[in-house]
Write a protein that holds these residues in place. Structure first.
Motif, PDB file in Angstrom:
ATOM      1  N   THR A   1      64.929  58.536 105.252  1.00  0.00           N
ATOM      2  CA  THR A   1      65.081  59.605 104.089  1.00  0.00           C
ATOM      3  C   THR A   1      66.502  59.791 103.856  1.00  0.00           C
ATOM      4  OG1 THR A   1      64.196  61.672 103.061  1.00  0.00           O
ATOM      5  CG2 THR A   1      65.247  61.614 105.331  1.00  0.00           C
TER       6      THR A   1
ATOM      7  N   TYR B   1      65.866  65.969 102.500  1.00  0.00           N
ATOM      8  CA  TYR B   1      66.605  65.687 104.019  1.00  0.00           C
ATOM      9  C   TYR B   1      66.274  66.998 104.733  1.00  0.00           C
ATOM     10  CZ  TYR B   1      69.740  65.749 107.631  1.00  0.00           C
ATOM     11  OH  TYR B   1      70.476  65.853 108.890  1.00  0.00           O
TER      12      TYR B   1
ATOM     13  N   LEU C   1      60.574  57.270 110.418  1.00  0.00           N
ATOM     14  CA  LEU C   1      60.879  58.131 109.157  1.00  0.00           C
ATOM     15  C   LEU C   1      62.393  57.819 108.732  1.00  0.00           C
ATOM     16  CD1 LEU C   1      59.894  60.235 107.052  1.00  0.00           C
ATOM     17  CD2 LEU C   1      60.781  61.983 108.480  1.00  0.00           C
TER      18      LEU C   1
ATOM     19  N   ARG D   1      67.587  60.767 114.743  1.00  0.00           N
ATOM     20  CA  ARG D   1      66.927  60.510 116.217  1.00  0.00           C
ATOM     21  C   ARG D   1      66.321  59.086 116.468  1.00  0.00           C
ATOM     22  NH1 ARG D   1      61.696  64.409 117.165  1.00  0.00           N
ATOM     23  NH2 ARG D   1      60.702  63.042 116.075  1.00  0.00           N
TER      24      ARG D   1
ATOM     25  N   ASP E   1      61.243  57.761 115.426  1.00  0.00           N
ATOM     26  CA  ASP E   1      62.663  57.807 115.082  1.00  0.00           C
ATOM     27  C   ASP E   1      62.846  58.317 113.602  1.00  0.00           C
ATOM     28  OD1 ASP E   1      62.861  56.063 117.434  1.00  0.00           O
ATOM     29  OD2 ASP E   1      62.763  54.351 116.301  1.00  0.00           O
ATOM     30  N   PHE E   2      64.267  58.598 113.315  1.00  0.00           N
ATOM     31  CA  PHE E   2      64.544  59.464 112.118  1.00  0.00           C
ATOM     32  C   PHE E   2      65.891  58.674 111.614  1.00  0.00           C
ATOM     33  CE2 PHE E   2      64.094  63.641 110.017  1.00  0.00           C
ATOM     34  CZ  PHE E   2      64.860  63.104 108.772  1.00  0.00           C
TER      35      PHE E   2
ATOM     36  N   GLN F   1      60.008  66.885 112.319  1.00  0.00           N
ATOM     37  CA  GLN F   1      60.049  66.050 113.721  1.00  0.00           C
ATOM     38  C   GLN F   1      59.392  66.806 114.747  1.00  0.00           C
ATOM     39  OE1 GLN F   1      64.394  64.221 114.302  1.00  0.00           O
ATOM     40  NE2 GLN F   1      64.791  66.127 112.994  1.00  0.00           N
TER      41      GLN F   1
ATOM     42  N   SER G   1      68.825  58.095 108.340  1.00  0.00           N
ATOM     43  CA  SER G   1      69.125  58.423 106.863  1.00  0.00           C
ATOM     44  C   SER G   1      69.950  57.401 106.565  1.00  0.00           C
ATOM     45  CB  SER G   1      70.152  59.639 106.987  1.00  0.00           C
ATOM     46  OG  SER G   1      69.497  60.924 107.441  1.00  0.00           O
TER      47      SER G   1
ATOM     48  N   CYS H   1      62.697  67.421 105.819  1.00  0.00           N
ATOM     49  CA  CYS H   1      62.016  66.428 106.585  1.00  0.00           C
ATOM     50  C   CYS H   1      62.544  66.732 108.039  1.00  0.00           C
ATOM     51  CB  CYS H   1      62.657  64.992 106.318  1.00  0.00           C
ATOM     52  SG  CYS H   1      61.840  64.196 104.823  1.00  0.00           S
TER      53      CYS H   1
END
Ligand SMILES: [Zn+2]
Length: 225
Positions: free
Chosen positions: A119, A133, A117, A221, A146-147, A140, A149, A136
């Motif tokens: 964002t 944000y 993801l 993450r 995975d995350f 999780q 920004s 979102c």
């Protein structure tokens, strides 16, 4: 052993693309044009490498038909699927309760089961971006994706304290990014605003990793097997 910049070990530039090849990537932006500005090069690169890339636009505040047409064109240029999150006409994100916004985003995660993801970031200055944000973050809990920004997005330069932890080489897709940004005529050409600053900014980011153009990401993450 002495090593200068020219002979230094180069990053494995295909590692991000190969990480998500054959998998689903979900990118979320508050408004049409945020994703093209923030990570247009990254999304085009992932799509070219075989990922299924979904561009989720959270809301269209006004000029619904014009901005949706621009969003469809931007997504088409980048080779991505487009999904509108709040799809019942012009809406502001702050019109929704936080729990309803999280519920909609939960639906996106459940529908697409993304590997990653992307964002907005906590460093952003636009309240709509911060709302997305923050909404979102709790998604999780649903899966171990995975995350990342992306850099705060804006139509005019604004000083921002954003510190990327990862960089994507977008040299091969910078032209697609620029083309996709200019698809949003109502935001740029229509207001007499220049888009070249995005190419220049990608060039500065590229210098950080020794390539012509890059996009920087913060890591919220990342699951390392
Ligand atoms: Zn925005």
């Amino acid at each position: 052993m002495k090593r200068d910049c020219d002979t230094a070990i180069k990053p494995q530039r295909e590692s991000l693309a190969s990480r998500y090849a054959g998998r689903t990537v979900v990118a979320i932006g508050a408004h049409p044009d945020d994703l093209e500005i923030g990570i247009g090069g990254t999304l085009a690169k992932l799509q070219k490498a075989g990922a299924h890339v979904v561009m989720v636009v959270a809301s269209v505040p006004k000029d619904f038909e014009v901005r949706m047409a621009e969003a469809r064109l931007g997504a088409k240029i980048l080779g991505c699927e487009l999904r509108l999150l709040i799809d019942d006409g012009p809406r502001r994100i702050e019109d929704l309760k936080t729990c309803d916004l999280v519920g909609l985003l939960d639906g996106v995660i459940n529908d697409y089961q993304p590997a990653v993801l992307l964002t907005h970031s906590s460093a952003d200055f636009h309240n709509d971006h911060l709302l997305i944000y923050n909404a979102c973050l709790p998604t999780q809990r649903l899966a171990h994706f995975d995350f990342f920004s992306y850099h705060p997005t804006n139509c005019r330069p604004v000083p921002i304290a954003f510190h990327p932890k990862a960089y994507v080489d977008v040299t091969d897709t910078i032209d697609a990014k620029m083309h996709a940004i200019t698809a949003h005529k109502s935001q740029f050409g229509g207001r007499g605003l220049d888009t070249e600053m995005y190419r220049e900014f990608a060039h500065v980011q590229g210098r950080m990793i020794g390539v012509p153009y890059a996009e920087g990401l913060d890591v919220v993450r990342m699951v390392l097997a």
